[in-house]
Design a protein around this motif. Structure first.
Motif, PDB file in Angstrom:
ATOM      1  N   GLU A  38       0.835  -1.205   0.000  1.00 44.97           N
ATOM      2  CA  GLU A  38       0.000   0.000   0.000  1.00 44.97           C
ATOM      3  C   GLU A  38       0.871   1.257   0.000  1.00 44.97           C
ATOM      4  OE1 GLU A  38      -3.278   2.034   2.945  1.00 44.97           O
ATOM      5  OE2 GLU A  38      -3.293  -0.151   2.763  1.00 44.97           O
ATOM      6  N   ALA A  39       1.936   1.244   0.778  1.00 43.01           N
ATOM      7  CA  ALA A  39       2.844   2.393   0.813  1.00 43.01           C
ATOM      8  C   ALA A  39       3.508   2.603  -0.542  1.00 43.01           C
ATOM      9  CB  ALA A  39       3.905   2.190   1.900  1.00 43.01           C
ATOM     10  N   TRP A  40       3.923   1.512  -1.196  1.00 41.47           N
ATOM     11  CA  TRP A  40       4.562   1.643  -2.503  1.00 41.47           C
ATOM     12  C   TRP A  40       3.584   2.223  -3.525  1.00 41.47           C
ATOM     13  CZ3 TRP A  40       8.912   2.536  -4.494  1.00 41.47           C
ATOM     14  CH2 TRP A  40       9.098   2.445  -5.877  1.00 41.47           C
ATOM     15  N   SER A  41       2.337   1.825  -3.473  1.00 39.34           N
ATOM     16  CA  SER A  41       1.338   2.379  -4.391  1.00 39.34           C
ATOM     17  C   SER A  41       1.223   3.889  -4.213  1.00 39.34           C
ATOM     18  CB  SER A  41      -0.020   1.730  -4.167  1.00 39.34           C
ATOM     19  OG  SER A  41       0.004   0.384  -4.561  1.00 39.34           O
ATOM     20  N   LEU A  42       1.222   4.346  -2.976  1.00 38.18           N
ATOM     21  CA  LEU A  42       1.163   5.791  -2.703  1.00 38.18           C
ATOM     22  C   LEU A  42       2.403   6.498  -3.246  1.00 38.18           C
ATOM     23  CD1 LEU A  42      -0.132   5.659   0.975  1.00 38.18           C
ATOM     24  CD2 LEU A  42      -1.390   6.559  -0.990  1.00 38.18           C
ATOM     25  N   LEU A  43       3.568   5.957  -2.921  1.00 36.45           N
ATOM     26  CA  LEU A  43       4.821   6.599  -3.332  1.00 36.45           C
ATOM     27  C   LEU A  43       4.996   6.563  -4.849  1.00 36.45           C
ATOM     28  CD1 LEU A  43       7.109   5.132  -0.530  1.00 36.45           C
ATOM     29  CD2 LEU A  43       6.339   7.520  -0.732  1.00 36.45           C
ATOM     30  N   ASP A  44       4.728   5.424  -5.451  1.00 37.95           N
ATOM     31  CA  ASP A  44       4.863   5.286  -6.899  1.00 37.95           C
ATOM     32  C   ASP A  44       3.856   6.172  -7.626  1.00 37.95           C
ATOM     33  OD1 ASP A  44       6.138   4.074  -9.156  1.00 37.95           O
ATOM     34  OD2 ASP A  44       4.405   2.755  -9.395  1.00 37.95           O
ATOM     35  N   GLY A  45       2.736   6.466  -6.963  1.00 39.76           N
ATOM     36  CA  GLY A  45       1.701   7.313  -7.540  1.00 39.76           C
ATOM     37  C   GLY A  45       1.960   8.803  -7.374  1.00 39.76           C
ATOM     38  N   GLY A  46       3.051   9.184  -6.728  1.00 39.23           N
ATOM     39  CA  GLY A  46       3.403  10.599  -6.643  1.00 39.23           C
ATOM     40  C   GLY A  46       3.360  11.213  -5.263  1.00 39.23           C
ATOM     41  N   VAL A  47       2.941  10.475  -4.253  1.00 39.35           N
ATOM     42  CA  VAL A  47       2.940  11.002  -2.886  1.00 39.35           C
ATOM     43  C   VAL A  47       4.389  11.181  -2.438  1.00 39.35           C
ATOM     44  CG1 VAL A  47       2.371  10.426  -0.495  1.00 39.35           C
ATOM     45  CG2 VAL A  47       0.694  10.050  -2.306  1.00 39.35           C
ATOM     46  N   ARG A  48       4.709  12.344  -1.878  1.00 39.31           N
ATOM     47  CA  ARG A  48       6.067  12.646  -1.439  1.00 39.31           C
ATOM     48  C   ARG A  48       6.060  13.170  -0.011  1.00 39.31           C
ATOM     49  NH1 ARG A  48       6.487   9.912  -5.066  1.00 39.31           N
ATOM     50  NH2 ARG A  48       7.615  10.204  -7.008  1.00 39.31           N
ATOM     51  N   PRO A  49       6.107  12.262   0.952  1.00 42.49           N
ATOM     52  CA  PRO A  49       6.154  12.712   2.348  1.00 42.49           C
ATOM     53  C   PRO A  49       7.512  13.303   2.683  1.00 42.49           C
ATOM     54  CG  PRO A  49       6.430  10.341   2.232  1.00 42.49           C
ATOM     55  CD  PRO A  49       6.136  10.812   0.829  1.00 42.49           C
ATOM     56  N   ALA A  50       7.551  14.054   3.750  1.00 46.66           N
ATOM     57  CA  ALA A  50       8.825  14.572   4.256  1.00 46.66           C
ATOM     58  C   ALA A  50       9.589  13.479   4.987  1.00 46.66           C
ATOM     59  CB  ALA A  50       8.569  15.750   5.191  1.00 46.66           C
ATOM     60  N   LEU A  51       8.864  12.454   5.474  1.00 46.44           N
ATOM     61  CA  LEU A  51       9.466  11.378   6.261  1.00 46.44           C
ATOM     62  C   LEU A  51       8.550  10.159   6.214  1.00 46.44           C
ATOM     63  CD1 LEU A  51      11.641  10.491   8.417  1.00 46.44           C
ATOM     64  CD2 LEU A  51      10.046  11.347  10.137  1.00 46.44           C
ATOM     65  N   VAL A  52       9.170   8.974   6.194  1.00 43.42           N
ATOM     66  CA  VAL A  52       8.441   7.723   6.292  1.00 43.42           C
ATOM     67  C   VAL A  52       8.842   7.045   7.596  1.00 43.42           C
ATOM     68  CG1 VAL A  52       8.036   5.440   5.278  1.00 43.42           C
ATOM     69  CG2 VAL A  52       8.382   7.415   3.788  1.00 43.42           C
ATOM     70  N   LEU A  53       7.847   6.668   8.407  1.00 44.98           N
ATOM     71  CA  LEU A  53       8.070   5.833   9.588  1.00 44.98           C
ATOM     72  C   LEU A  53       7.651   4.430   9.173  1.00 44.98           C
ATOM     73  CD1 LEU A  53       6.631   8.124  12.397  1.00 44.98           C
ATOM     74  CD2 LEU A  53       9.029   7.771  11.779  1.00 44.98           C
ATOM     75  N   LEU A  54       8.600   3.489   9.170  1.00 42.49           N
ATOM     76  CA  LEU A  54       8.410   2.202   8.501  1.00 42.49           C
ATOM     77  C   LEU A  54       8.684   1.018   9.417  1.00 42.49           C
ATOM     78  CD1 LEU A  54       8.043   0.580   5.825  1.00 42.49           C
ATOM     79  CD2 LEU A  54      10.482   0.963   5.405  1.00 42.49           C
ATOM     80  N   ASP A  55       7.678   0.156   9.552  1.00 44.66           N
ATOM     81  CA  ASP A  55       7.846  -1.114  10.245  1.00 44.66           C
ATOM     82  C   ASP A  55       8.551  -2.085   9.293  1.00 44.66           C
ATOM     83  OD1 ASP A  55       7.551  -3.170  12.132  1.00 44.66           O
ATOM     84  OD2 ASP A  55       5.520  -3.653  11.482  1.00 44.66           O
ATOM     85  N   LEU A  56       9.266  -3.072   9.843  1.00 44.36           N
ATOM     86  CA  LEU A  56       9.935  -4.050   8.989  1.00 44.36           C
ATOM     87  C   LEU A  56       9.079  -5.281   8.712  1.00 44.36           C
ATOM     88  CD1 LEU A  56      13.668  -4.120  10.164  1.00 44.36           C
ATOM     89  CD2 LEU A  56      12.731  -3.207   8.046  1.00 44.36           C
ATOM     90  N   ALA A  57       8.481  -5.859   9.735  1.00 49.63           N
ATOM     91  CA  ALA A  57       7.761  -7.124   9.592  1.00 49.63           C
ATOM     92  C   ALA A  57       6.301  -6.862   9.238  1.00 49.63           C
ATOM     93  CB  ALA A  57       7.859  -7.928  10.883  1.00 49.63           C
ATOM     94  N   MET A  58       5.999  -7.009   7.942  1.00 43.82           N
ATOM     95  CA  MET A  58       4.638  -6.771   7.444  1.00 43.82           C
ATOM     96  C   MET A  58       4.326  -7.752   6.325  1.00 43.82           C
ATOM     97  SD  MET A  58       4.467  -2.620   7.131  1.00 43.82           S
ATOM     98  CE  MET A  58       5.898  -2.538   6.052  1.00 43.82           C
ATOM     99  N   PRO A  59       3.037  -8.028   6.110  1.00 44.38           N
ATOM    100  CA  PRO A  59       2.649  -8.867   4.975  1.00 44.38           C
ATOM    101  C   PRO A  59       2.681  -8.068   3.663  1.00 44.38           C
ATOM    102  CG  PRO A  59       0.704  -8.142   6.159  1.00 44.38           C
ATOM    103  CD  PRO A  59       1.896  -7.631   6.935  1.00 44.38           C
ATOM    104  N   VAL A  60       2.445  -8.731   2.581  1.00 41.05           N
ATOM    105  CA  VAL A  60       2.363  -8.193   1.217  1.00 41.05           C
ATOM    106  C   VAL A  60       3.735  -7.743   0.726  1.00 41.05           C
ATOM    107  CG1 VAL A  60       1.242  -6.589  -0.374  1.00 41.05           C
ATOM    108  CG2 VAL A  60      -0.059  -7.514   1.559  1.00 41.05           C
TER     109      VAL A  60
END
Length: 127
Positions: A38-60
Motif C-alpha cells: 500500500e505504501a509503494w502504491s502511494l509513493l509510486d503514484g506521486g505522494v512525497r512525504p517529508a518522512l516515512v516511519l516504517l515497520d519491517l515485519a509486514m505482509p504483502v
C-alpha cells in the motif's frame, strides 16, 4: 502531486492510529499505509512525504523490501526513512539503508523527537 508530512507504514492498526493521533496533535499531516504494498502504491503514484516511519515485519511487501525499492528509485532515493521496529539490529541490511531506527516498544516522545528533528516542529504557538 500530493504533499504530506509523514507516511506511517505498519501492519498493526493500533500502532498506526496511535502514531497518527500523536503526530496530528503536534500539527503534522499524516497518511497511513497498512503494509509495504500500500505504501509503494502511494509513493509510486506521486505522494512525497517529508518522512516515512516504517515497520519491517509486514505482509504483502515487508519494510526491508519497500526500503530497497525506495533506495533504488531515482525519484525517491533521498526520501528520509526511519524504521520503527522490534526486529532491526546493527547487522540488518535495512538498518544500513535507513536514516534512523526506533526500537519497539517505542515511546511517543522518541517518535516526536525524531520527527521534529527531520521535519521541524509544527506545533502552533498559542497565545
Amino acid at each position: 502531486m500530493d504533499t504530506l508530512d509523514i507516511l506511517v507504514v505498519d501492519d498493526d492498526a493500533e500502532i498506526r492510529e496511535i502514531l497518527a493521533l500523536a503526530l496530528e496533535l503536534e500539527g503534522y499531516a499524516v497518511t497511513l499505509a497498512r503494509d509495504g504494498g500500500e505504501a509503494w502504491s502511494l509513493l509510486d503514484g506521486g505522494v512525497r512525504p517529508a518522512l516515512v516511519l516504517l515497520d519491517l515485519a509486514m505482509p504483502v511487501l515487508d519494510g526491508a523490501s519497500l526500503l530497497a525499492r525506495i533506495r533504488a528509485d531515482e525519484r525517491l532515493q533521498r526520501l528520509p526513512v526511519v524504521l520503527v521496529t522490534a526486529f532491526a539490529s546493527p547487522a540488518d541490511g535495512a538498518l544500513a539503508q535507513a536514516d534512523g531506527v526506533l526500537h519497539k516498544p517505542v515511546s511517543l516522545s522518541d517518535v516526536l523527537a525524531v520527527v521534529a528533528g527531520r521535519c521541524g516542529s509544527r506545533v502552533a504557538v498559542r497565545p
